[in-house]
Scaffold this motif. Structure first.
Motif, PDB file in Angstrom:
ATOM      1  N   PRO A   1       0.821  -1.203   0.000  1.00 53.04           N
ATOM      2  CA  PRO A   1       0.000   0.000   0.000  1.00 53.04           C
ATOM      3  C   PRO A   1       0.860   1.259   0.000  1.00 53.04           C
ATOM      4  CG  PRO A   1      -0.713  -1.544   1.702  1.00 53.04           C
ATOM      5  CD  PRO A   1       0.620  -2.015   1.195  1.00 53.04           C
ATOM      6  N   SER A   2       0.866   1.972  -1.120  1.00 50.32           N
ATOM      7  CA  SER A   2       1.633   3.211  -1.215  1.00 50.32           C
ATOM      8  C   SER A   2       1.229   3.912  -2.493  1.00 50.32           C
ATOM      9  CB  SER A   2       3.141   2.936  -1.242  1.00 50.32           C
ATOM     10  OG  SER A   2       3.496   2.180  -2.371  1.00 50.32           O
ATOM     11  N   GLY A   3       1.306   5.228  -2.500  1.00 47.73           N
ATOM     12  CA  GLY A   3       1.026   5.994  -3.707  1.00 47.73           C
ATOM     13  C   GLY A   3      -0.347   5.675  -4.241  1.00 47.73           C
ATOM     14  N   HIS A   4      -0.422   5.355  -5.543  1.00 46.77           N
ATOM     15  CA  HIS A   4      -1.700   5.077  -6.179  1.00 46.77           C
ATOM     16  C   HIS A   4      -2.220   3.696  -5.822  1.00 46.77           C
ATOM     17  CE1 HIS A   4       1.115   2.951  -8.806  1.00 46.77           C
ATOM     18  NE2 HIS A   4       0.086   2.215  -9.159  1.00 46.77           N
ATOM     19  N   SER A   5      -1.338   2.800  -5.375  1.00 46.32           N
ATOM     20  CA  SER A   5      -1.719   1.405  -5.165  1.00 46.32           C
ATOM     21  C   SER A   5      -2.277   1.196  -3.770  1.00 46.32           C
ATOM     22  CB  SER A   5      -0.496   0.500  -5.350  1.00 46.32           C
ATOM     23  OG  SER A   5      -0.786  -0.813  -4.926  1.00 46.32           O
ATOM     24  N   GLN A   6      -3.347   0.424  -3.696  1.00 45.91           N
ATOM     25  CA  GLN A   6      -3.900   0.059  -2.399  1.00 45.91           C
ATOM     26  C   GLN A   6      -3.276  -1.231  -1.870  1.00 45.91           C
ATOM     27  OE1 GLN A   6      -6.092   2.155  -0.781  1.00 45.91           O
ATOM     28  NE2 GLN A   6      -5.465   3.421  -2.517  1.00 45.91           N
ATOM     29  N   GLY A   7      -2.377  -1.800  -2.647  1.00 46.85           N
ATOM     30  CA  GLY A   7      -1.691  -2.996  -2.193  1.00 46.85           C
ATOM     31  C   GLY A   7      -2.576  -4.228  -2.150  1.00 46.85           C
ATOM     32  N   ARG A   8      -3.671  -4.250  -2.922  1.00 48.58           N
ATOM     33  CA  ARG A   8      -4.579  -5.392  -2.876  1.00 48.58           C
ATOM     34  C   ARG A   8      -4.020  -6.577  -3.634  1.00 48.58           C
ATOM     35  NH1 ARG A   8     -10.721  -4.621  -3.830  1.00 48.58           N
ATOM     36  NH2 ARG A   8     -10.507  -6.701  -2.943  1.00 48.58           N
ATOM     37  N   GLY A   9      -3.241  -6.322  -4.675  1.00 46.54           N
ATOM     38  CA  GLY A   9      -2.658  -7.422  -5.413  1.00 46.54           C
ATOM     39  C   GLY A   9      -2.724  -7.204  -6.907  1.00 46.54           C
ATOM     40  N   ILE A  10      -2.329  -8.237  -7.657  1.00 45.93           N
ATOM     41  CA  ILE A  10      -2.189  -8.090  -9.101  1.00 45.93           C
ATOM     42  C   ILE A  10      -2.337  -9.459  -9.765  1.00 45.93           C
ATOM     43  CG2 ILE A  10       0.322  -8.363  -8.984  1.00 45.93           C
ATOM     44  CD1 ILE A  10       0.530  -6.292 -11.256  1.00 45.93           C
ATOM     45  N   VAL A  11      -2.886  -9.447 -10.978  1.00 46.48           N
ATOM     46  CA  VAL A  11      -2.908 -10.631 -11.835  1.00 46.48           C
ATOM     47  C   VAL A  11      -1.865 -10.402 -12.928  1.00 46.48           C
ATOM     48  CG1 VAL A  11      -4.285 -12.113 -13.335  1.00 46.48           C
ATOM     49  CG2 VAL A  11      -5.366 -10.973 -11.378  1.00 46.48           C
ATOM     50  N   VAL A  12      -0.930 -11.336 -13.058  1.00 43.37           N
ATOM     51  CA  VAL A  12       0.164 -11.201 -14.018  1.00 43.37           C
ATOM     52  C   VAL A  12       0.116 -12.384 -14.972  1.00 43.37           C
ATOM     53  CG1 VAL A  12       2.626 -10.744 -14.255  1.00 43.37           C
ATOM     54  CG2 VAL A  12       1.492 -10.275 -12.095  1.00 43.37           C
ATOM     55  N   GLU A  13       0.214 -12.102 -16.276  1.00 43.15           N
ATOM     56  CA  GLU A  13       0.192 -13.204 -17.235  1.00 43.15           C
ATOM     57  C   GLU A  13       1.295 -13.044 -18.264  1.00 43.15           C
ATOM     58  OE1 GLU A  13      -0.689 -12.909 -20.591  1.00 43.15           O
ATOM     59  OE2 GLU A  13      -1.852 -11.057 -20.726  1.00 43.15           O
ATOM     60  N   GLY A  14       1.766 -14.207 -18.757  1.00 43.70           N
ATOM     61  CA  GLY A  14       2.819 -14.201 -19.760  1.00 43.70           C
ATOM     62  C   GLY A  14       3.809 -15.325 -19.531  1.00 43.70           C
ATOM     63  N   ARG A  15       4.867 -15.334 -20.309  1.00 44.74           N
ATOM     64  CA  ARG A  15       5.897 -16.369 -20.200  1.00 44.74           C
ATOM     65  C   ARG A  15       6.663 -16.237 -18.880  1.00 44.74           C
ATOM     66  NH1 ARG A  15       3.449 -18.143 -24.362  1.00 44.74           N
ATOM     67  NH2 ARG A  15       4.380 -18.012 -26.434  1.00 44.74           N
ATOM     68  N   ASP A  16       7.083 -17.376 -18.340  1.00 49.99           N
ATOM     69  CA  ASP A  16       7.957 -17.425 -17.148  1.00 49.99           C
ATOM     70  C   ASP A  16       7.277 -16.944 -15.870  1.00 49.99           C
ATOM     71  OD1 ASP A  16      10.126 -18.410 -18.537  1.00 49.99           O
ATOM     72  OD2 ASP A  16      11.032 -16.451 -18.880  1.00 49.99           O
ATOM     73  N   ILE A  17       6.011 -16.601 -15.906  1.00 52.62           N
ATOM     74  CA  ILE A  17       5.388 -15.977 -14.742  1.00 52.62           C
ATOM     75  C   ILE A  17       5.356 -16.929 -13.553  1.00 52.62           C
ATOM     76  CG2 ILE A  17       3.287 -14.903 -13.862  1.00 52.62           C
ATOM     77  CD1 ILE A  17       4.875 -13.306 -15.954  1.00 52.62           C
ATOM     78  N   THR A  18       4.961 -18.169 -13.787  1.00 52.85           N
ATOM     79  CA  THR A  18       4.793 -19.091 -12.662  1.00 52.85           C
ATOM     80  C   THR A  18       6.103 -19.664 -12.155  1.00 52.85           C
ATOM     81  OG1 THR A  18       4.463 -20.965 -14.165  1.00 52.85           O
ATOM     82  CG2 THR A  18       2.498 -19.756 -13.475  1.00 52.85           C
ATOM     83  N   THR A  19       7.166 -19.555 -12.956  1.00 50.55           N
ATOM     84  CA  THR A  19       8.423 -20.205 -12.584  1.00 50.55           C
ATOM     85  C   THR A  19       9.554 -19.245 -12.272  1.00 50.55           C
ATOM     86  OG1 THR A  19       8.962 -20.376 -14.935  1.00 50.55           O
ATOM     87  CG2 THR A  19       7.912 -22.293 -13.909  1.00 50.55           C
ATOM     88  N   VAL A  20       9.563 -18.072 -12.911  1.00 54.88           N
ATOM     89  CA  VAL A  20      10.683 -17.141 -12.761  1.00 54.88           C
ATOM     90  C   VAL A  20      10.235 -15.818 -12.144  1.00 54.88           C
ATOM     91  CG1 VAL A  20      12.491 -15.852 -13.967  1.00 54.88           C
ATOM     92  CG2 VAL A  20      11.914 -18.174 -14.705  1.00 54.88           C
ATOM     93  N   VAL A  21       9.191 -15.229 -12.701  1.00 58.00           N
ATOM     94  CA  VAL A  21       8.778 -13.895 -12.261  1.00 58.00           C
ATOM     95  C   VAL A  21       8.101 -13.946 -10.899  1.00 58.00           C
ATOM     96  CG1 VAL A  21       7.379 -11.880 -12.826  1.00 58.00           C
ATOM     97  CG2 VAL A  21       8.544 -13.128 -14.649  1.00 58.00           C
TER      98      VAL A  21
END
Length: 594
Positions: free
Chosen positions: A486-506
């Motif tokens: 939680p800071s600035g514009h973000s309420q710190g609730r979370g994020i959905v991220v999609e793409g290559r390497d997301i589940t293993t590296v990112v």
């Protein structure tokens, strides 16, 4: 310790401070014959009495370790090279390039190996020494083109036997690195602490853990740090100059009545991004932990009891912090555990009578979705983020943006180093709204431009550039960190991220990790409809090369076809989007639900 030159021959250590004595204690534990020298007879005698070695002279050591302040290291190394013509001489000073310059013309130069274990304490001297001081810590070896391979091998063996993780850097690279991660923090901590010299007592009574964290290293030895900073002055000055410029801009913004909010937000957000790039506890990506806060009486045995009962519950503590309440006989223990263990730990401790502080907001949520082209990642991720009120990041679009920027700058995409530099300097900003994600680069809205078929044909050249992938992974992890704080514009609730390497590296520690797949026919039809508006045979054939070639190229640097442990596979071939979205949401652990 294996049977090596270190166990077969005596080792001489010159300097019996914290580092020298710690090295000596570990060598002695392994049965090595260690001899000690120090300009101070009292310091040498203390190290001897602690069991670090003998003060008897040694005639022919095979390894000499110089462990004294940087400003006097070069003369001591030169003397050791002359006194012991058969010895490898290493130093452990925290500055390397100046020492190299002073020794370069010496005939024994090839027997000298500059090294630096990245370990220390606020307390100095032999009394603070610890045989396990270097375990798991980086140990830099700053060899040069004239250093003999045998000498490097000897010092590498020393570092490994000390428990360190060997890092090879040249002396200039080392000095720049330590200016950033060691010397600058010391200066900044001392500057912050110096502002407290004349602070009123009632203000200091309000001090919390934040101030203690920032000023913890400000108690360091002034004489030692004067030597260190002076020896690396150019590199440190360069780092501080950049900080000074940002600080000056912030001060100017604060002086403007009613203005400067963007600058303030930018400073805090940049800090979030910087923290996100600091490696985690095992040297990999920073993990996202659940925090369980427990109030603990300031009484003997209570901390041990707490740890024992956490063990009984079956939860592993990944990290912890302790805070003391001002003028109260109670403290706060902040336990950091894997996200799925947060709620069970809270409940288990409460059942055992511990006072658990329940925060109003649940843990921020990260949902990571991986998979091949056309599997529906983007559509599903946007829908999930929208329904849950989370931010959304399409990481594939970041590779497209890097490709657009490199082309915009006239860079040949086959020139990997130039593409990397362009990516590092790319002025990209991303709107994380799942309903309307926008990409802006150099004040140009490129959201549409990065989706063209011409760009799609060449984006793999950037996507398979391993250095660019590492750079973009760092950016992605910084965005995730910012959106879960939680800071600035973000309420710190979370994020959905999609793409290559997301589940293993990112985001390998995300509470929800999904590999979304589908049959080749289904994927081609979806991409044809997305790109061309329909999924007839002609449209599918026109799309085939883009989808299959991109997957083939990316598969050389990324695994997105087989789920790793902890990743849930969802085959969407015969599922509606609503079904897939509901399935992903059903995977969210209870601890993250409202």
């Amino acid at each position: 310790m294996k049977d090596t030159v270190l166990t077969q021959s005596p080792v001489l250590i010159i300097g019996t401070g914290l580092l020298g004595t710690s090295i000596a204690l570990r060598l002695r534990r392994a049965g090595v014959s260690v001899h000690l020298e120090d300009a101070s007879p009292v310091a040498a005698a203390l190290a001897r009495d602690l069991g670090a070695g003998s003060l008897d002279p040694v005639a022919d050591p095979k390894l000499v370790i110089v462990a004294i302040p940087p400003d006097v290291t070069a003369p001591a190394v030169r003397s050791a090279l002359e006194r012991f013509p058969n010895a490898v001489v290493s130093d452990v000073a925290s500055v390397k390039d100046q020492i190299r310059l002073e020794l370069e013309g010496h005939p024994g130069f090839e027997r000298w190996v500059g090294s630096h274990p990245m370990a220390g304490k606020e307390r100095s001297g032999a009394i603070a020494a610890d045989a396990d001081l270097f375990v798991g810590r980086p140990w830099v070896i700053a060899a040069n083109e004239r250093t003999s391979a045998a000498a490097i091998g000897t010092v590498r063996t020393l570092a490994v036997d000390m428990g360190g993780a060997v890092v090879m850097l040249d002396s200039a690279e080392h000095d720049h690195a330590v200016a950033l991660v060691s010397h600058m923090p010391q200066v900044m901590s001392s500057l912050v602490a110096s502002a407290l010299r004349d602070a009123p007592a009632q203000a200091l009574d309000l001090a919390g853990q934040g101030l203690r964290d920032v000023t913890r290293i400000a108690e360091s030895d002034p004489l030692l740090w004067t030597s260190i900073i002076s020896g690396n002055r150019q590199q440190i000055a360069g780092v501080l100059r950049g900080i000074s410029a940002r600080l000056g801009a912030l001060v100017s913004a604060l002086d403007r009545q009613g203005g400067g909010l963007d600058r303030i937000s930018s400073v805090i957000a940049d800090g979030n991004r910087g923290v996100a790039r600091i490696p985690g506890k095992h040297g990999g990506a920073r993990a996202s932990y659940a925090e369980v806060i427990v109030l603990i009486p300031d009484e003997p045995g209570m901390l041990g009891k707490l740890f024992a009962e956490i063990g009984d519950i079956g939860v592993n503590i990944e990290d912890l912090e302790m805070e003391h309440s001002a003028k109260q006989q109670v403290g706060r223990v902040i336990l950091k555990v894997n996200p799925q263990q947060g709620l069970p730990l809270e409940r288990g401790l409460e059942e055992r009578g511990w006072r658990v502080v329940r925060t109003e907001n649940r843990q921020p949520l990260v949902i990571a979705i991986d998979g091949p082209s056309g599997s529906g990642k983007s559509t599903v991720a946007r829908r999930v983020a929208d329904e849950l009120g989370l931010s959304y990041l399409d990481t594939g679009a970041m590779y497209r943006a890097a490709t657009w920027w490199a082309l915009h700058e006239g860079i040949d995409l086959d020139d990997e180093e130039s593409v990397l530099r362009a990516t590092q300097n790319m002025p990209l900003s991303i709107d994380l709204d799942p309903r309307d994600q926008r990409f802006v680069c150099a004040d140009s809205d490129i959201t549409g431009a990065i989706r063209t078929s011409d760009l799609a044909k060449v984006v793999s050249k950037v996507a398979v550039n391993l250095a660019v992938r590492a750079e973009l992974v760092g950016m992605q992890q910084a965005i995730i960190a910012e959106e879960t704080t939680p800071s600035g514009h973000s309420q710190g609730r979370g994020i959905v991220v999609e793409g290559r390497d997301i589940t293993t590296v990112v985001a390998p520690d995300a509470p929800v990790r999904v590999l979304l797949t589908a049959s080749e026919e289904a994927r081609l039809a979806r991409r044809a409809k997305e790109n061309l508006g329909n999924a007839d045979r002609q449209a599918i054939e026109a799309t085939r090369d883009e989808v299959l070639r991109r997957d083939r190229d990316d598969s050389t640097v990324s695994n997105f076809t087989v789920a790793e442990d902890g990743v849930t596979t969802i085959d969407s071939s015969n599922m509606t989007i609503d079904d897939v979205v509901d399935t992903v949401i059903s995977l969210i652990p209870e601890a993250y639900r409202d």
